[in-house]
Structure formats: structure tokens, C-alpha cells
Design an enzyme around this catalytic site. Structure first.
Site, PDB file in Angstrom:
ATOM      1  N   ASP A 130      -5.388   2.997  -3.632  1.00 49.33           N
ATOM      2  CA  ASP A 130      -6.644   2.952  -2.889  1.00 49.33           C
ATOM      3  C   ASP A 130      -6.845   4.141  -1.952  1.00 49.33           C
ATOM      4  OD1 ASP A 130      -4.843   2.273  -0.888  1.00 49.33           O
ATOM      5  OD2 ASP A 130      -5.852   0.417  -0.298  1.00 49.33           O
ATOM      6  N   ARG A 131      -5.861   5.026  -1.824  1.00 48.28           N
ATOM      7  CA  ARG A 131      -6.003   6.194  -0.950  1.00 48.28           C
ATOM      8  C   ARG A 131      -5.933   7.466  -1.784  1.00 48.28           C
ATOM      9  NH1 ARG A 131      -3.436   4.903   4.874  1.00 48.28           N
ATOM     10  NH2 ARG A 131      -3.579   2.624   4.802  1.00 48.28           N
ATOM     11  N   ASP A 188      -0.716   1.681  -4.051  1.00 48.44           N
ATOM     12  CA  ASP A 188      -1.580   0.733  -4.773  1.00 48.44           C
ATOM     13  C   ASP A 188      -2.877   1.352  -5.254  1.00 48.44           C
ATOM     14  OD1 ASP A 188      -2.601   0.966  -2.182  1.00 48.44           O
ATOM     15  OD2 ASP A 188      -3.411  -1.065  -2.187  1.00 48.44           O
ATOM     16  N   SER A 206       0.812  -1.209   0.000  1.00 47.18           N
ATOM     17  CA  SER A 206       0.000   0.000   0.000  1.00 47.18           C
ATOM     18  C   SER A 206       0.850   1.264   0.000  1.00 47.18           C
ATOM     19  CB  SER A 206      -0.973  -0.020   1.179  1.00 47.18           C
ATOM     20  OG  SER A 206      -1.874   1.071   1.117  1.00 47.18           O
ATOM     21  N   HIS A 207       0.755   2.058   1.054  1.00 55.93           N
ATOM     22  CA  HIS A 207       1.402   3.357   1.128  1.00 55.93           C
ATOM     23  C   HIS A 207       2.816   3.271   1.693  1.00 55.93           C
ATOM     24  CE1 HIS A 207      -0.606   2.380   4.844  1.00 55.93           C
ATOM     25  NE2 HIS A 207       0.175   3.213   5.486  1.00 55.93           N
ATOM     26  N   LYS A 212     -11.089   0.427  -0.917  1.00 55.21           N
ATOM     27  CA  LYS A 212     -10.878   1.870  -1.043  1.00 55.21           C
ATOM     28  C   LYS A 212     -10.545   2.182  -2.490  1.00 55.21           C
ATOM     29  CE  LYS A 212      -7.523   1.752   2.117  1.00 55.21           C
ATOM     30  NZ  LYS A 212      -7.648   0.507   2.903  1.00 55.21           N
ATOM     31  N   ASP A 263      -1.912   6.824  -3.612  1.00 60.14           N
ATOM     32  CA  ASP A 263      -0.809   6.134  -2.949  1.00 60.14           C
ATOM     33  C   ASP A 263      -0.261   4.983  -3.782  1.00 60.14           C
ATOM     34  OD1 ASP A 263      -2.989   4.411  -2.636  1.00 60.14           O
ATOM     35  OD2 ASP A 263      -2.219   3.624  -0.749  1.00 60.14           O
TER      36      ASP A 263
END
Length: 542
Positions: free
Chosen positions: A280-281, A278, A112-113, A375, A276
Site C-alpha cells: 500500500d506504500r 503489504d 505493513s512496512h 493506499k 512495501d
């Protein structure tokens, strides 16, 4: 193709959380680690005859890991895998493809982030047939399998070149390589008024989207610049890189500071956004103003009817427990249900599947709707653009009008990162033991109203999730939530979520940290963060 069965033994530390398993690249690339964890997934969840979607955010080790996962999928009897070209798929795109193609689930290769590169982080997460993260029953079974595994199965064949679209065979398994953007972009066009957004750009509306050298770059280039007509150069840092360009792909004012400073500068465009690692944010800004994730969720809920997909209204909303109560007031005004869940997108999945909610979000910059079960950073940006196009106002004007109608929830998250685990636990344990005695006590001029260790009872299936975080509320609209985060790979992160509500007649122009100063002092008096950790200030304030 020949299947090899390799003897192995359990490797410690393979417990998946709400976001799958995240470790350092050095851990995942160590002999047997990825193989053990992948086999544990296939054994615990079942693999034979299934169709899987597989993709990642392009971080370091992504290509090698996908090659291994494909060979193991073939050896474990998977019937078909759908893979993003180049091994790339954003997390929301994986969720959509699972649902679109009626797949049994998917594997997302991402942290992710978190930072990437040889010294960075890597992760692997299982999503199930609804497109959302695997529930606790499945992740618990996977964890149990990692503790008793004795062998894994892997094919000897060579996976196809992931850069070449088409269908290929790997033993008896079909490998279908698809464009990672096309299906997701088509979905977005069904949700939003692309015509109105195109016309807004044609009138001279300006925007900057920072893809942070992460997976959203190709999606943003295609949708924003090609399909919506935003000028070339609107998307910056749009080429995914294994190390995210040396940056930290977390869309907040600290790590997306270049965009943040541009939006507060004299030559700021009308609108700014970032996503981010991947995809999703999201981070959203207007000229001269930052939109906090909690405010963003509330504004989107209040204005969702302006987009075609939500023109008939929304069924309800949900927020994670640490997220501010701003969206609750919108739900009350709309006459729809509002839910407070633990952190973790899987809790929203049950409510979405049951039709109880339409929009949901977390303070950690994740928002989405019933269109998928993850997300979705770019979705949030497009909904903002749709609202701006219809209302014809600036971001600042929309926020000001929102606060005038609902009041303002001043909000900030203070992160104390990479703490020794014993120090972080000492803070939580001290507050937890004091909870029964806190109501009625006064700290720094604030009187405690309620104090609880949050337990969630799922309104759909009755499942109970205890010990989800500590909530202390004060008279006068102040609140703090204390939690330990599981998204890092080193030590422990202590997170304080601070909130102060100011009503519709209050002052909505106070600097955020100033507005929260009293609740910060009260929290330290209760929890002893400074004394127990030696940290006088947080590492990150968002």
C-alpha cells in the site's frame, strides 16, 4: 465438521489502532492470542451469514494464522470467504475485491512496512464493506470485547490447500481461492493508458521496481513486465518471502537504499519505484532525483487528467495533517476542495464515499484515489508512468516545472524510534502545555504564527477526532507537526514533520536538510527533544 467452544480469558494489549492490531510474532503465535482477537472481531462486528475477503502479505506466520482464522470463520457462521492463492493478497487488492464482489468486509494479515520473520512483527486488520479500514466505533467495540471475552469458537475441520484455485467447503462455509493478481490488474487497465505506457517501454524507457521481497512482487511482474512490456529484470526482489529477505520492507531512502543509490548513480534507469510489505506504500524516483511523498501527491493531482480514469478532472483532494501543503496549492489552482485530515486512511474513506475527493495521500508514502479505499502503492507508480508517457519528460523535468508553477515545499520527517514511552510523552506534554503562549514568540529567528492541538471535524458525518497532533506554524512559510506514532511494536516513536515553503521565485535547488535547518533548530528550542530524550539526531530522516 464439529465446532469447539474453548474457554479463555482476556489478554492484555489487544487495542487496535488505525492500522489494526500489530504485535510481535511471538505475541500473535502465543496460545489463545490470535484466537481471542479474531473472536473479538467476529463478536463485535458480527459474522453470521457474511462474505469476507481474507489475505496477507506472506510474512512469517501468515499461513498458520489464515488456517486458524478460516476455522474460526466457519465456526462463527461466515457464509463465504474469498482467499488469495497461497494466502497472498495485497492490501489494495483486498479493498478492491471487497468492492468488486460486494463482500461485507475483509481481514488483512499484515504489519505493513514493519519487519517480518520469526522475530518480526505480525498484524490483523478488519476492513468493512466500502473496502476501507473499520471506523473507530467498530475498533472500539472490538477492543471492548477483548477485555471481556470468555470463550472462542473454532471448527475442527481442515482448511483447503490455499495453493489450489477453486471452491471448497469447510463445514457450511464456502472457501473460494482466487488468483491474487488478476482482478487487481484488470482494474488498473481501466484506469490508465496501458497502450501509451507500452509504447514508452518499447521506445527504450528503463525502469527498476524493487518489490522488497514483499507482496507486490507478483503484481509488479504481471503488470509491468507481462502486460506493459517492461524488460524482464525490471522487477527485482519480486518473490515474497516470510522474512522479506532479511530486509525492512519500508520504501524510503533508508530501507530501499540499494534502489536509492542506483537511481542516484551514473547508470541509473529513467524511473525507479518501490513498494512495501503489504503493497500500500510507494517510493518514486527519477534519474538523479528523489520524489518526496508530499511532492508526489501534488504532482499526481496536477497531472491526473492525463490518465483516462481522471480525464474529466478531480472532485477534490485530501491529505493527512502531517503531509506538506503542496497539494493544497494544486487544489486551489484547479478550483477544487482540499481537506486536511488526521492520519489514518479511514478518514479519507468518508470523503471518497461522499464524492468530495478523488485523490488522497499521506506523507508516509501512501497515495490513492476513488478506485478503492486503501493506499495503493502500485497504482501510484502506474499513474506516474502514465504521466511520463503522455508528457514525454523526465521525472526531474516534471518536478522542476511543478515547482516553477507552485513553489516548493521542502519537507522531511524525523523519527526518533523505540523511545521510552515516558520520554516521548514528556516531549509532547511539554509542547502541548506551551501551545497557548507560543504565538508571537521567536525561536532561532523564526516567529511562531499559530500553535494548535489538531482536532478534526468530519465534513461528512460531523464526527470529532481530537488530539491528533501538535501543529506549530511560523511566519515565512515554515511549519512543524509533532506526533507519536502507533505503527511500531516496541516503545514509542516520536515523529517531527518539518516543512519550509519557498515561493515560485525562490531557490528550489537547496539540499532539503539544509533548507530545513532553521525550523529544526526552532523545533528543538520549543520541544526540547535533545534534552528530554538524549538523542541528538533522529534515527531515520525521510
Amino acid at each position: 465438521m464439529r465446532v469447539q467452544t474453548i474457554s479463555t480469558r482476556p489478554i492484555a494489549g489487544q487495542k487496535p489502532g488505525t492500522s489494526g492490531l500489530r504485535k510481535k510474532v511471538a505475541d500473535f503465535s502465543a496460545p489463545g492470542f490470535l484466537e481471542n482477537y479474531t473472536q473479538a472481531i467476529f463478536t463485535a462486528w458480527g459474522a453470521a451469514g457474511k462474505t469476507l475477503v481474507i489475505g496477507g502479505d506472506g510474512r512469517f506466520f501468515n499461513a498458520q494464522a489464515i488456517a486458524t482464522v478460516l476455522r474460526m470463520a466457519a465456526a462463527n457462521g461466515v457464509a463465504r470467504v474469498i482467499v488469495g492463492q497461497g494466502g497472498l493478497l495485497s492490501t489494495p487488492a483486498v479493498s478492491h475485491l471487497i468492492r468488486l464482489r460486494d463482500a461485507d468486509g475483509g481481514l488483512i494479515l499484515s504489519a505493513s512496512h514493519n519487519p517480518g520473520g520469526p522475530n518480526g512483527d505480525f498484524g490483523l486488520k478488519l476492513n468493512i464493506g466500502n473496502g476501507g479500514p473499520a471506523p473507530e466505533a467498530v475498533t472500539d467495540a472490538i477492543f471492548a470485547e477483548t477485555g471481556q471475552i470468555t470463550e472462542y469458537h473454532i471448527a475442527t475441520g481442515t482448511p483447503p490447500d490455499l495453493d489450489q484455485l477453486g471452491e471448497y467447503q469447510l463445514g457450511d462455509m464456502v472457501v473460494e481461492i482466487v488468483d491474487p493478481v488478476t482482478d487487481y490488474a484488470a482494474l488498473m487497465e481501466t484506469l490508465f493508458d496501458f497502450k501509451a505506457i507500452r509504447e514508452m517501454f518499447a521506445r527504450g524507457f528503463t525502469m527498476r521496481f524493487d518489490a522488497m521481497h514483499a507482496v507486490t512482487g507478483p503484481y509488479a511482474h504481471r503488470i509491468l513486465e507481462t502486460e506493459l512490456g517492461a524488460p524482464t529484470g525490471t522487477v527485482v526482489n519480486g518473490t515474497p518471502r516470510p522474512d522479506f529477505g532479511g530486509g525492512h520492507p519500508d520504501p524510503n531512502p533508508v530501507w530501499a537504499h540499494v534502489l536509492y543509490e542506483e537511481m542516484l548513480g551514473p547508470n541509473a534507469p529513467d524511473f525507479g519505484a518501490a513498494s512495501d510489505g503489504d503493497g500500500d506504500r510507494n517510493m518514486v524516483m527519477g534519474r538523479g532525483i528523489y520524489v518526496g511523498p508530499s511532492d508526489s501527491l501534488a504532482v499526481l493531482a496536477a497531472n491526473a487528467h492525463l490518465a483516462p480514469a481522471y480525464a474529466g478532472g478531480i472532485a477534490g483532494v485530501a491529505r493527512s495533517m502531517p503531509t506538506s501543503g503542496a497539494v493544497d496549492l494544486v487544489a486551489q489552482a484547479l478550483g477544487v476542495e482540499a481537506f486536511q485530515t488526521p492520519t489514518g486512511w479511514k478518514f479519507f474513506g468518508n470523503l471518497l464515499d461522499a464524492g468530495r475527493i478523488t485523490l488522497c495521500g499521506e506523507e508516509s508514502a501512501g497515495t490513492s484515489s476513488h478506485h478503492l479505499r486503501e493506499k495503493d502503492g502500485l497504482w501510484a507508480v502506474l499513474l506516474w508512468l502514465n504521466i511520463l508517457a503522455v508528457r514525454g519528460q523526465s521525472v526531474a523535468d516534471i518536478l522542476t516545472a511543478h515547482w516553477a508553477r507552485f513553489g516548493r515545499h521542502y519537507y522531511s520527517r524525523h523519527d526518533y524510534e523505540a523511545l521510552p514511552i515516558d520520554q516521548a510523552n514528556a516531549v509532547i506534554d511539554a509542547v502541548k502545555s506551551a501551545l497557548p503562549d507560543l504565538p508571537g514568540q521567536v525561536f532561532e529567528g523564526l516567529t511562531v504564527k499559530t500553535a494548535q492541538d489538531f482536532t478534526y471535524i468530519d465534513p461528512v458525518d460531523g464526527a470529532i477526532s481530537a488530539n491528533q497532533g501538535l501543529i506549530v506554524t511560523f511566519n515565512g512559510g515554515a511549519r512543524v507537526v509533532l506526533r507519536l506514532s502507533g505503527t511500531g511494536t516496541e516503545g514509542a516513536t516520536l515523529r517531527l514533520y518539518l516543512e519550509q515553503y519557498t515561493g515560485i521565485d525562490g531557490d528550489h535547488g537547496i539540499e532539503t536538510q539544509t533548507a530545513l535547518a532553521q525550523v529544526v533548530r526552532a523545533t528543538d528550542a520549543i520541544a526540547g527533544v535533545t534534552a528530554r530524550t538524549g538523542r541528538s539526531t533522529p534515527d531515520v530522516m525521510t
